[in-house]
Design an enzyme around this catalytic site. Structure first.
Site, mmCIF file in Angstrom:
data_model
loop_
_atom_site.group_PDB
_atom_site.id
_atom_site.type_symbol
_atom_site.label_atom_id
_atom_site.label_comp_id
_atom_site.label_asym_id
_atom_site.label_seq_id
_atom_site.Cartn_x
_atom_site.Cartn_y
_atom_site.Cartn_z
ATOM 1 N N TRP A 102 0.821 -1.214 0.000
ATOM 2 C CA TRP A 102 0.000 0.000 0.000
ATOM 3 C C TRP A 102 0.851 1.259 0.000
ATOM 4 C CZ3 TRP A 102 -4.372 -0.554 -2.063
ATOM 5 C CH2 TRP A 102 -5.132 -1.711 -1.858
ATOM 6 N N ASP A 171 -1.720 6.708 5.932
ATOM 7 C CA ASP A 171 -2.786 5.827 5.475
ATOM 8 C C ASP A 171 -3.081 4.868 6.626
ATOM 9 O OD1 ASP A 171 -4.431 3.935 4.347
ATOM 10 O OD2 ASP A 171 -3.094 3.422 2.679
ATOM 11 N N LYS A 195 -12.554 -1.366 6.288
ATOM 12 C CA LYS A 195 -11.881 -2.318 7.156
ATOM 13 C C LYS A 195 -12.383 -2.190 8.592
ATOM 14 C CE LYS A 195 -9.023 -2.805 3.530
ATOM 15 N NZ LYS A 195 -8.221 -1.929 2.693
HETATM 16 C C1 PLP Z 1 -7.640 -1.423 1.573
HETATM 17 C C2 PLP Z 1 -6.546 -0.453 1.628
HETATM 18 C C3 PLP Z 1 -6.402 0.575 0.683
HETATM 19 C C4 PLP Z 1 -7.307 0.693 -0.522
HETATM 20 O O1 PLP Z 1 -8.545 1.174 -0.161
HETATM 21 P P1 PLP Z 1 -9.647 1.491 -1.281
HETATM 22 O O2 PLP Z 1 -10.765 2.018 -0.445
HETATM 23 O O3 PLP Z 1 -9.976 0.201 -1.958
HETATM 24 O O4 PLP Z 1 -9.107 2.484 -2.207
HETATM 25 C C5 PLP Z 1 -5.365 1.466 0.840
HETATM 26 N N1 PLP Z 1 -4.511 1.380 1.870
HETATM 27 C C6 PLP Z 1 -4.615 0.415 2.803
HETATM 28 C C7 PLP Z 1 -3.641 0.354 3.917
HETATM 29 C C8 PLP Z 1 -5.630 -0.530 2.701
HETATM 30 O O5 PLP Z 1 -5.734 -1.503 3.635
#
Ligand code: PLP
Length: 359
Positions: A102, A171, A195
């Site tokens: 990511w 993030d 999540k």
């Molecule tokens: C799932 C995830 C993403 C992507 O998220 P989207 O909503 O599908 O764009 C980005 N960063 C992390 C750490 C993730 O777990």
């Protein structure tokens, strides 16, 4: 009703009480005679839902008035683009720490619109650890430093948040509200909701207000944080259902005792799995101990065939979503806030029995 034990990485398990409440309110929310999906986003009823969701986030995470709380669309992935577009002024660069899939994706997107420096990368070591503070040498003139606090695919996380002079951008998609963090350490935090805090199609952004005005003039209106901050996340039609679900999840988090109580439960859940993994050579966690995630626990078995059998037999036993990400293979149990201790205990005892049969 047959609910499974759901270890999927995302979209992921939601708290049963939240789903039941959403079900009960589906046809008539707050006495309006309609579903939240059928109401104007400008109505006072929706306004109230939005305000409650925002105040829930502020209360649970300790977000002060120095920060704007935004509900946006495009997931965390759009934030990979919006962050550099808004925070990196012309001729300047930003620092990225490459800790996994990511973080790497965020970096790749940042490079499409300007310069970005990789201050550390775990790629050569197959992304199995977080760097120590001594290994991090940030650029003196970086506009911001970007990290991914929990790598959902690699199963590793920053136990300690690094100290930076430039605004820290994080993030937190796969761990937001799973442990206490000092929001004051960050310039901007973003998270896809699916999540830990809601359904997909919604991204939460917490941004320090002084950073709102940084965006260069050529950034499209829609892609500026200031646009959404000014309009209270109602510049255009938001994901109204998603905002409503965030509100319900915040209320559920309150009922549990907030983030500190949730963190204790999460640490117990993760410890139960790592204990089995560390108990014998039958299991192997590729991540160094200090860097192990408490949200996404990953491990390997001696062969891919055995891993496949593990996943298939677990599924038969009512435990789903355990297959590792397609890019890395192996096994991954995502044990987000909504995954109860009971599910993790069931998985841990299934693992012991599986080892007894195949060890
Ligand atoms: C799932 C995830 C993403 C992507 O998220 P989207 O909503 O599908 O764009 C980005 N960063 C992390 C750490 C993730 O777990």
């Amino acid at each position: 009703m047959a609910r499974v034990y759901n270890f999927t990485a995302g979209p992921a398990a939601l708290p049963l009480p939240v789903l039941e409440r959403a079900q009960a309110e589906l046809l008539d929310v707050a006495g309006t005679g309609m579903s939240v999906m059928e109401m104007s986003h400008r109505s006072k009823e929706f306004q109230s839902i939005l305000e409650t969701a925002e105040s829930g986030i502020r209360r649970l995470l300790g977000v002060t008035e120095d920060y704007a709380v935004l509900f946006l669309q495009g997931g965390a992935s759009l934030q990979f683009a919006m962050v550099p577009m808004n925070l990196r002024r012309p001729g300047r660069s930003a620092d990225y720490v490459d800790t996994g899939s990511w973080a790497a994706k965020a970096l790749k997107e940042a490079k499409t619109t300007g310069p970005a420096a990789v201050v550390w990368s775990g790629k050569d070591g197959n992304y199995t650890r977080i760097p120590s503070a001594e290994e991090l040498k940030f650029s003196a003139d970086a506009e911001y430093v970007h990290i991914c606090t929990n790598e959902t695919i690699g199963g590793l996380r920053w136990a300690e948040i690094p100290q930076t002079t430039a605004p820290l951008v994080a993030d937190m998609s796969s761990e937001i509200m799973s442990r206490t963090v000092d929001i004051g350490r960050f310039g901007l935090i973003y998270a896809g909701a699916q999540k830990n805090i809601g359904p997909s199609g919604l991204a939460l952004v917490i941004v320090r207000k002084d950073l709102l005005e940084r965006a260069p003039e050529n950034v499209p209106i829609f892609l500026r944080y200031s646009t959404h901050a000014k309009e209270g996340s109602l510049y255009n039609t938001p994901n109204t259902w998603g905002v409503y679900m965030v509100k319900l999840i915040c209320e559920w988090m309150d009922s549990i005792g907030g983030v500190p109580a949730m963190q204790k439960i999460n640490e117990r859940k993760a410890a139960a799995l790592y204990e089995v993994i560390d108990s014998s050579d039958f299991w192997r966690c590729p991540v160094e101990r200090e860097s192990r995630s408490i949200m996404n626990v990953v491990w390997r078995l001696r062969s891919e065939q055995l891993e496949e059998r593990f996943v298939a037999e677990a599924k038969k036993a009512g435990m789903v979503g355990l297959k590792g990400h397609r890019s890395v293979g192996g096994i991954r149990a995502s044990i987000y806030n909504a995954v109860p201790m009971e599910a993790v205990e069931a998985l841990a005892s299934f693992m012991r029995a599986f080892e007894a049969r195949n060890g």
